[in-house]
Write an enzyme that holds these catalytic residues in place. Structure first.
Site, short mmCIF file in Angstrom:
data_model
loop_
_atom_site.label_atom_id
_atom_site.label_comp_id
_atom_site.label_asym_id
_atom_site.label_seq_id
_atom_site.Cartn_x
_atom_site.Cartn_y
_atom_site.Cartn_z
N ARG A 14 0.84 -1.20 0.00
CA ARG A 14 0.00 0.00 0.00
C ARG A 14 0.89 1.26 0.00
O ARG A 14 1.04 1.92 -1.02
CB ARG A 14 -0.95 -0.03 1.22
CG ARG A 14 -2.10 0.97 1.13
CD ARG A 14 -1.73 2.39 1.51
NE ARG A 14 -1.20 2.51 2.86
CZ ARG A 14 -0.66 3.62 3.34
NH1 ARG A 14 -0.56 4.70 2.58
NH2 ARG A 14 -0.17 3.66 4.58
N ASP A 15 1.50 1.58 1.13
CA ASP A 15 2.31 2.80 1.21
C ASP A 15 3.42 2.75 0.16
O ASP A 15 3.78 3.76 -0.46
CB ASP A 15 2.92 2.90 2.62
CG ASP A 15 3.24 4.33 3.04
OD1 ASP A 15 3.42 5.18 2.17
OD2 ASP A 15 3.32 4.58 4.25
N CYS A 240 4.04 9.18 0.61
CA CYS A 240 2.69 9.67 0.34
C CYS A 240 2.74 10.63 -0.84
O CYS A 240 3.47 11.62 -0.81
CB CYS A 240 2.13 10.38 1.57
SG CYS A 240 0.51 11.10 1.26
N1 COA Z 1 -12.64 5.15 -2.93
C1 COA Z 1 -12.91 5.28 -4.23
N2 COA Z 1 -13.47 6.38 -4.77
C2 COA Z 1 -13.78 7.38 -3.94
C3 COA Z 1 -13.55 7.30 -2.57
C4 COA Z 1 -12.95 6.14 -2.06
N3 COA Z 1 -12.65 5.98 -0.76
N4 COA Z 1 -13.96 8.44 -2.00
C5 COA Z 1 -14.45 9.21 -2.98
N5 COA Z 1 -14.34 8.58 -4.15
C6 COA Z 1 -14.72 9.05 -5.49
C7 COA Z 1 -16.12 9.59 -5.54
O1 COA Z 1 -17.04 8.57 -5.79
C8 COA Z 1 -16.02 10.55 -6.70
O2 COA Z 1 -16.00 9.80 -7.91
P1 COA Z 1 -16.50 10.45 -9.30
O3 COA Z 1 -15.56 11.59 -9.59
O4 COA Z 1 -16.37 9.32 -10.26
O5 COA Z 1 -17.89 10.89 -9.03
C9 COA Z 1 -14.62 11.12 -6.54
O6 COA Z 1 -13.88 10.15 -5.78
C10 COA Z 1 -14.61 12.45 -5.80
O7 COA Z 1 -15.40 12.30 -4.63
P2 COA Z 1 -15.43 13.37 -3.47
O8 COA Z 1 -16.22 12.85 -2.35
O9 COA Z 1 -15.78 14.72 -4.04
O10 COA Z 1 -13.94 13.29 -3.05
P3 COA Z 1 -12.86 14.42 -3.00
O11 COA Z 1 -12.64 15.12 -4.26
O12 COA Z 1 -13.24 15.19 -1.80
O13 COA Z 1 -11.54 13.53 -2.78
C11 COA Z 1 -10.66 11.51 -1.76
C12 COA Z 1 -11.29 12.86 -1.57
C13 COA Z 1 -10.38 11.01 -0.37
C14 COA Z 1 -11.60 10.61 -2.49
C15 COA Z 1 -9.41 11.54 -2.60
O14 COA Z 1 -8.66 12.67 -2.29
C16 COA Z 1 -8.55 10.31 -2.34
O15 COA Z 1 -8.93 9.18 -2.62
N6 COA Z 1 -7.33 10.50 -1.87
C17 COA Z 1 -6.43 9.43 -1.61
C18 COA Z 1 -5.61 9.71 -0.43
C19 COA Z 1 -4.52 8.70 -0.25
O16 COA Z 1 -4.60 7.58 -0.69
N7 COA Z 1 -3.44 9.14 0.39
C20 COA Z 1 -2.33 8.31 0.64
C21 COA Z 1 -2.53 7.39 1.80
S1 COA Z 1 -2.74 8.20 3.34
ZN ZN Z 2 3.50 6.24 5.31
#
Ligand code: COA
Ligand code: ZN
Length: 305
Positions: A14-15, A240
């Site tokens: 994952r990370d 990250c």
């Molecule tokens: N898994 C899959 N898709 C997700 C999701 C999840 N947990 N959460 C939101 N989405 C999708 C929504 O369905 C939407 O899809 P669409 O564009 O097809 O309609 C899209 O993501 C945006 O949704 P929204 O609720 O507006 O999210 P956001 O723009 O506020 O983004 C996250 C927030 C969390 C979804 C996004 O920033 C993210 O996945 N980040 C990953 C963070 C990460 O992995 N960091 C490293 C590890 S800590």
């Molecule tokens: Zn980490």
């Protein structure tokens, strides 16, 4: 006397893979998980349920989970989630343990998950309630527990307050994450000692990155405080994508060797660990490998001959 156990969670799949320039196929991700499981590591974070637009490398984590639902795969697995949608997807995929991210700064919460610290806390409380009902364990990880790339050094009292709140709320584990690898051992010793004094060590864990070459020293400082749970990453993969300057996690290669040499029991077979580390390096082309690796490989070869 029985050796004391340390529980290592390999977060490489994952990370490690989320920050790679090269996106691995599902088959490659699954083969890496199998190689890590073969080492005997007690837990593996096998992927995250996040937006595939935000982190393309983690698309299809549901299929990774599906592939691991076989009777001969027995290593406990963890799914990282950033929000409620992630929880629902993880549950649907059959995850038995989720790792939900909390934040010690609003800057990181916003950049990583488009929410505030307070929103992440409210969602986590909600997830804890659902998870109890669903029979799913919840690890709460506090990101940027020492320093944030956006908001600067973290006030330890902020971390202590979040930890107290979520241990009281029933989190199964509470992990302090040095997301960008900025912590130093003295700081780690003070914060972990304070938390262990208040809550005991059983539910506390640490997650260090080796950005400034202090990953292993920070592990040692936390061990000295009584912490016995650590995240690390095969071949030192990690980082990250939303935290500028973050580099690889402390390598499972190094942490396993150090802890075994100190007399702790990790359950990890070092020879199998080298094979998993080789695979991580072959698959990604960029994994640094543990800094102990050259010595360890030579040592194992000598023992075998
Ligand atoms: N898994 C899959 N898709 C997700 C999701 C999840 N947990 N959460 C939101 N989405 C999708 C929504 O369905 C939407 O899809 P669409 O564009 O097809 O309609 C899209 O993501 C945006 O949704 P929204 O609720 O507006 O999210 P956001 O723009 O506020 O983004 C996250 C927030 C969390 C979804 C996004 O920033 C993210 O996945 N980040 C990953 C963070 C990460 O992995 N960091 C490293 C590890 S800590
Ligand atoms: Zn980490």
């Amino acid at each position: 006397m029985m050796p004391e156990k340390v529980v290592i969670t390999d977060v490489g799949p994952r990370d490690g893979l989320q920050n790679q320039p090269k996106i691995l196929s599902l088959e490659q991700r699954i083969s890496l998980v199998h190689a890590i499981a073969a080492t005997g590591v007690p837990q593996i974070e096998v992927g995250s349920f996040v937006s595939p637009k935000a982190v393309p490398a983690m698309a299809g984590t549901d299929q990774v989970f599906a592939a691991l639902q076989s009777a001969d795969f027995v290593t406990p697995t963890i799914a990282l989630i950033p929000n409620m949608k992630g929880y629902e997807l993880a549950r649907a995929a059959g995850a038995k343990t989720v790792c939900m991210v909390l934040y010690a700064s609003d800057g990181m919460a916003e950049k990583n998950a488009v929410m505030s610290m307070a929103e992440a806390e409210l969602i986590t409380l909600e997830i804890l309630k659902l998870a109890k009902h669903d029979g799913i364990a919840v690890i709460a990880t506090i990101a940027v527990a020492f320093e944030c790339p956006f908001d600067g050094p973290t006030d330890p009292t902020v971390v202590e307050a979040i930890a107290a709140k979520f241990i009281a709320a029933g989190a199964d584990e509470l992990v302090l994450a040095d997301t960008i690898g900025a912590a130093h051992p003295q700081q780690v010793r003070e914060l972990t000692a304070a938390l262990v004094a208040t809550h005991g060590a059983e539910k506390l864990g640490c997650h260090f990155h080796d950005t400034r070459a202090m990953g292993l020293a920070n592990v040692y400082a936390a061990v000295e405080s009584g912490i016995r749970r650590f995240d690390s990453s095969i071949a030192g993969l990690g980082g990250c994508p939303f935290a500028p300057g973050a580099s690889g996690n402390v390598a499972t290669d190094d942490i396993a060797m150090m802890l075994e040499q100190m007399g702790f029991e990790t359950g990890i077979d070092l020879e199998k660990l080298m094979q998993a580390s080789d695979l991580a390096q072959t698959l990604t082309g960029t994994a640094p490998g543990g800094r102990s690796k050259a010595w360890l490989q030579g040592h194992l070869a000598k023992k075998a001959s």
